[in-house]
Design a protein around this motif. Structure first.
Motif, short mmCIF file in Angstrom:
data_model
loop_
_atom_site.label_atom_id
_atom_site.label_comp_id
_atom_site.label_asym_id
_atom_site.label_seq_id
_atom_site.Cartn_x
_atom_site.Cartn_y
_atom_site.Cartn_z
N ALA A 14 3.27 -84.85 -44.29
CA ALA A 14 4.20 -85.07 -43.17
C ALA A 14 3.55 -84.68 -41.85
O ALA A 14 3.71 -85.37 -40.84
CB ALA A 14 5.48 -84.26 -43.41
N GLY A 15 2.81 -83.57 -41.84
CA GLY A 15 2.13 -83.14 -40.62
C GLY A 15 1.07 -84.12 -40.17
O GLY A 15 0.90 -84.38 -38.98
N HIS B 204 -3.09 -92.71 -33.08
CA HIS B 204 -2.27 -91.70 -33.77
C HIS B 204 -2.33 -91.87 -35.29
O HIS B 204 -1.29 -91.81 -35.97
CB HIS B 204 -0.82 -91.75 -33.28
N LYS C 231 4.57 -95.90 -40.57
CA LYS C 231 5.71 -96.59 -39.97
C LYS C 231 5.47 -98.09 -40.00
O LYS C 231 4.35 -98.56 -39.80
CB LYS C 231 5.90 -96.13 -38.52
N PRO D 213 -3.33 -90.58 -39.07
CA PRO D 213 -3.60 -89.32 -39.78
C PRO D 213 -5.11 -89.10 -39.89
O PRO D 213 -5.87 -90.03 -40.18
CB PRO D 213 -2.97 -89.55 -41.15
N ASN E 122 6.68 -79.14 -40.72
CA ASN E 122 6.80 -80.59 -40.58
C ASN E 122 7.90 -81.20 -41.44
O ASN E 122 8.01 -82.42 -41.50
CB ASN E 122 5.46 -81.24 -40.91
N ASP E 123 8.71 -80.36 -42.08
CA ASP E 123 9.78 -80.88 -42.93
C ASP E 123 10.90 -79.85 -42.97
O ASP E 123 10.67 -78.69 -43.34
CB ASP E 123 9.22 -81.16 -44.33
N LEU F 67 1.14 -87.36 -40.83
CA LEU F 67 1.84 -88.54 -40.33
C LEU F 67 2.42 -88.30 -38.94
O LEU F 67 2.50 -89.23 -38.13
CB LEU F 67 2.96 -88.94 -41.30
N ASN F 68 2.81 -87.07 -38.67
CA ASN F 68 3.35 -86.73 -37.34
C ASN F 68 2.25 -86.49 -36.31
O ASN F 68 2.54 -86.23 -35.14
CB ASN F 68 4.21 -85.46 -37.43
N TYR F 69 1.00 -86.54 -36.76
CA TYR F 69 -0.15 -86.29 -35.90
C TYR F 69 -0.12 -84.86 -35.36
O TYR F 69 -0.57 -84.57 -34.26
CB TYR F 69 -0.19 -87.30 -34.74
N ASP F 70 0.40 -83.95 -36.19
CA ASP F 70 0.51 -82.54 -35.81
C ASP F 70 -0.41 -81.64 -36.63
O ASP F 70 -0.57 -80.46 -36.31
CB ASP F 70 1.95 -82.05 -35.99
#
Length: 704
Positions: free
Chosen positions: A243-244, A126, A282, A128, A218-219, A246-249
């Motif tokens: 953010a996206g 996961h 993280k 980025p 994502n925020d 980092l969220n793996y989105d």
């Protein structure tokens, strides 16, 4: 060399299929930043990353190579990785320390088989990820197809940041984040910037709006701004994209021509400004359950992700600073063995070039020399820490070979060389089989094996042979049998005499005690090679003295260590010693051991002996359209298919297969599925060998 703080260090791994252009892109990134004066090429054998002789010979990357570049007050650590899954160990160890994965695609083909296979290994991390569609100036470019293959791989999170365009005969890139058009000369390099042409306005605006929406998703704060303003500015979009990622989105898609130096500067700018740094990820949780926050003020923690043995340097140890900062001459403790290591030198490595540095801060990647007690996957930390970074989990080997030195005088040299190869690549496993008396080498595939052979010959000066390993068969019995044997030997003075009567039966768990015997004692022996021997003392009237029974059992075990059928271990037998004779002068331990061995061997051969073969649990992940051919191949190898499950566009087959039938299976599976299928194995147990195969093996008196 300049020391960068943790906010201005980015770690990226270049990953992609063979011939996607990773090494060329790395070279271009170094050239664009001015760290090298001229760009090398794979064909000319003068790139910074592919510097090993074997890479020059094969003209492809075999080892993961750390590099670095500096771009607009940021330091970008780059690890160029191989494109073939035979070298998956090099790739996974690099992914483990990356902050961002840069997946490079050949623009003619998009997501290829090699990309897909390796992606299945690394997606669990996961991390980025940015996709780069390379070779946009190639006549065979199919950008839309390549982009759609990215969407098939990662889903709707794939979003175009750029797309290529030919305008007025020149190669251009439309950037929908900056809403600019970059126009390149035929020599590439720094582009001219133009407004987006009118005929591209609607396409670019639609992609821009899609990017805005995905960034806002994502925020929560950005989502409110988006609803309020209907758009986001560039800085807000950067925040949302990060953010996206980092969220793996969210998976941004760029385009380049690495060969002709087009688009690499913009890619590096995105890595600087948007791609996450180590401090954005993280915190890791250690094996001990402690949180490892990437804080520079805390005591140092280093994770060793790669070891290289170079003939002129010795051991080079690559590490990532997970916390704190490390300086030359620091003393750190290895959490695995408690040994203290002194970091006498610190380097930033660019291929084979070593750039000395006085310290490295959290998030940075560096190297040191000649650590005595440290290997890949080790953690180095302050003595009071008690912290162990979770190790890299490497995939299990797919092929095995028995390896031996062609010249027997080189056996020790071979052993030392293989230890170094394993240290450098933990996916190479070395073990010695006491049963077959063979040194077993396990690795990822035929190409991997060829590389190991090359290293042995050219680096370590050892000529080795690679053969099919002997299979660890077992022997057992299918019915009861009784026999006796008298051992008598007279040669002047005291002689040898012993007579043993016994009965043997197949042993099973929880079976009732034997009938018709006066059981005086029982011993259950868990055999080192698996299974049991259950030995009963059924002697009545003292015909054999109790002190001789252990010798009888030793004789039985000696036969069990080298079975009569094929010389394999015997298992799962119970023996009842119920009668015999002894002599007051000539009987002794050795006599009863010999008599016990012969009596057992006679009984064994009369008890319908059966050969057992090791069976493996075999799990395969196969593309749906290729399942039929794979199932046919499995059945030809006497495999029993126990279940099939669906997973994405794959079918997961679960089978039990005889180990003896799986020699060469990895190569055949790769051929059948064009390299798209993967498999794993684990030991299941022993199963009876079919009668016709047993006849062949016992007739030849050979276990293959």
């Amino acid at each position: 060399m300049k020391i960068y703080d943790e906010k201005h260090i980015k770690n990226v791994v270049l990953f992609g299929a063979h011939n996607s252009g990773k090494t060329t892109l790395a070279e271009t990134m170094l050239f664009e930043a001015g760290l090298i004066n001229r760009r090398g090429t794979v064909e000319a054998k003068n790139t910074v990353s592919d510097y090993h002789d074997i890479e020059h010979e094969k003209e492809n990357s075999i080892f993961a190579t750390p590099l670095h570049t500096e771009w607009r007050n940021y330091k970008i650590n780059i690890i160029d990785t191989p494109g073939l899954d035979d070298y998956i160990g090099e790739i996974i160890s690099s992914i483990r320390v990356a902050d961002t994965i840069v997946t490079v695609l050949n623009g003619q083909y998009g997501v290829e088989v090699g990309t897909e296979i390796i992606w299945n290994y690394i997606k669990g991390y996961h991390k980025p990820t940015v996709f780069v569609i390379n070779q946009i100036d190639h006549p065979g470019l199919n950008f839309e197809s390549s982009f759609n293959s990215v969407k098939s791989l990662v889903g709707n999170g794939a979003v175009k940041i750029q797309y290529p365009l030919i305008k007025d005969g020149a190669q251009c890139i439309i950037d929908v984040l900056k809403m600019k058009m970059y126009k390149f000369s035929s020599e590439g390099g720094k582009p001219e910037k133009f407004p987006i042409p009118e005929d591209q306005q609607s396409t670019a605006l639609a992609l821009h709006n899609e990017l805005v929406e995905k960034a806002a998703e994502n925020d929560e704060e950005l989502m409110e701004l988006f609803f309020e303003k209907g758009t986001l500015n560039e800085d807000e979009m950067r925040k949302g994209i990060r953010a996206g990622m980092l969220n793996y989105d969210l998976f941004p898609v760029f385009c380049t021509s690495a060969l002709n130096d087009m688009g690499s500067g913009r890619l590096m700018g995105f890595i600087d400004n948007v791609a996450p740094a180590a401090i954005d990820l993280k915190p890791e949780i250690s094996v001990e359950g402690k949180e490892i926050s990437p804080k520079r003020a805390d005591s140092p923690v280093l994770f060793v992700f790669k070891t290289v043995h170079q003939p002129n340097l010795g051991q080079v140890t690559f590490f990532k600073v997970k916390r704190g900062e490390v300086k030359v001459n620091d003393k750190l403790v290895n959490s695995r063995n408690g040994e203290t290591e002194v970091l006498n030198q610190l380097f930033i490595m660019d291929g084979k070039e070593r750039n000395p540095i006085q310290k490295l801060v959290v998030g940075d990647i560096g190297a040191t020399l000649k650590l005595k007690h440290t290997e890949t996957n080790d953690t180095l930390a302050a003595s009071e820490e008690g912290i162990t970074i979770k190790p890299i989990n490497y995939p299990q080997p797919r092929i095995k070979r028995a390896v031996a030195a062609v010249n027997t005088k080189d056996e020790e040299k071979l052993s030392e060389a293989l230890k170094k190869i394993h240290s450098q690549d933990p996916t190479v496993d070395i073990s010695f089989s006491n049963e077959s008396r063979q040194l077993i080498l396990s690795c990822q595939g035929e190409l991997h094996l060829a590389t190991i052979d090359w290293l042995l010959k050219n680096i370590y000066g050892v000529e080795a042979s690679f053969e099919k390993p002997k299979i660890a068969f077992r022997e057992t019995i299918q019915r009861s049998s009784a026999s006796n044997y008298r051992h008598k030997k007279q040669s002047g003075g005291s002689g040898q005499f012993a007579e043993v009567h016994l009965k043997i039966e197949p042993w099973e768990e929880n079976m009732p005690e034997p009938e018709g015997f006066n059981i005086r004692g029982k011993e259950e022996i868990d055999l080192p090679w698996g299974g049991k021997l259950v030995f009963y003392n059924c002697i009545v009237g003292g015909v054999i003295d109790q002190r001789y029974l252990p010798s009888v059992m030793k004789g039985i075990i000696e036969v069990m260590e080298e079975g009569p059928l094929t010389g394999s271990y015997i298992r799962d037998v119970r023996a009842m010693v119920y009668d015999g004779k002894m002599h007051s002068v000539d009987s002794n331990d050795i006599s009863f051991k010999i008599a016990g061995a012969h009596a057992f061997k006679k009984a064994f051969l009369d008890a319908d002996p059966k050969l057992l073969e090791p069976a493996l649990d075999l799990t395969l992940k196969v593309p749906e359209e290729m399942v039929g051919n794979v199932m046919t191949e499995l059945q030809s190898r006497r495999s029993i298919i126990q279940g099939i499950e669906s997973a994405d566009h794959y079918q997961v087959l679960k089978c039990v297969a005889p180990e003896t039938e799986l020699f060469g299976f990895s190569t055949e599976l790769r051929s059948l599925t064009k390299g798209r299928a993967t498999f794993s194995t684990s030991f299941n147990g022993y199963q009876p060998v079919p009668a016709n195969i047993q006849d062949q093996l016992t007739t030849k008196e050979l276990v293959q």
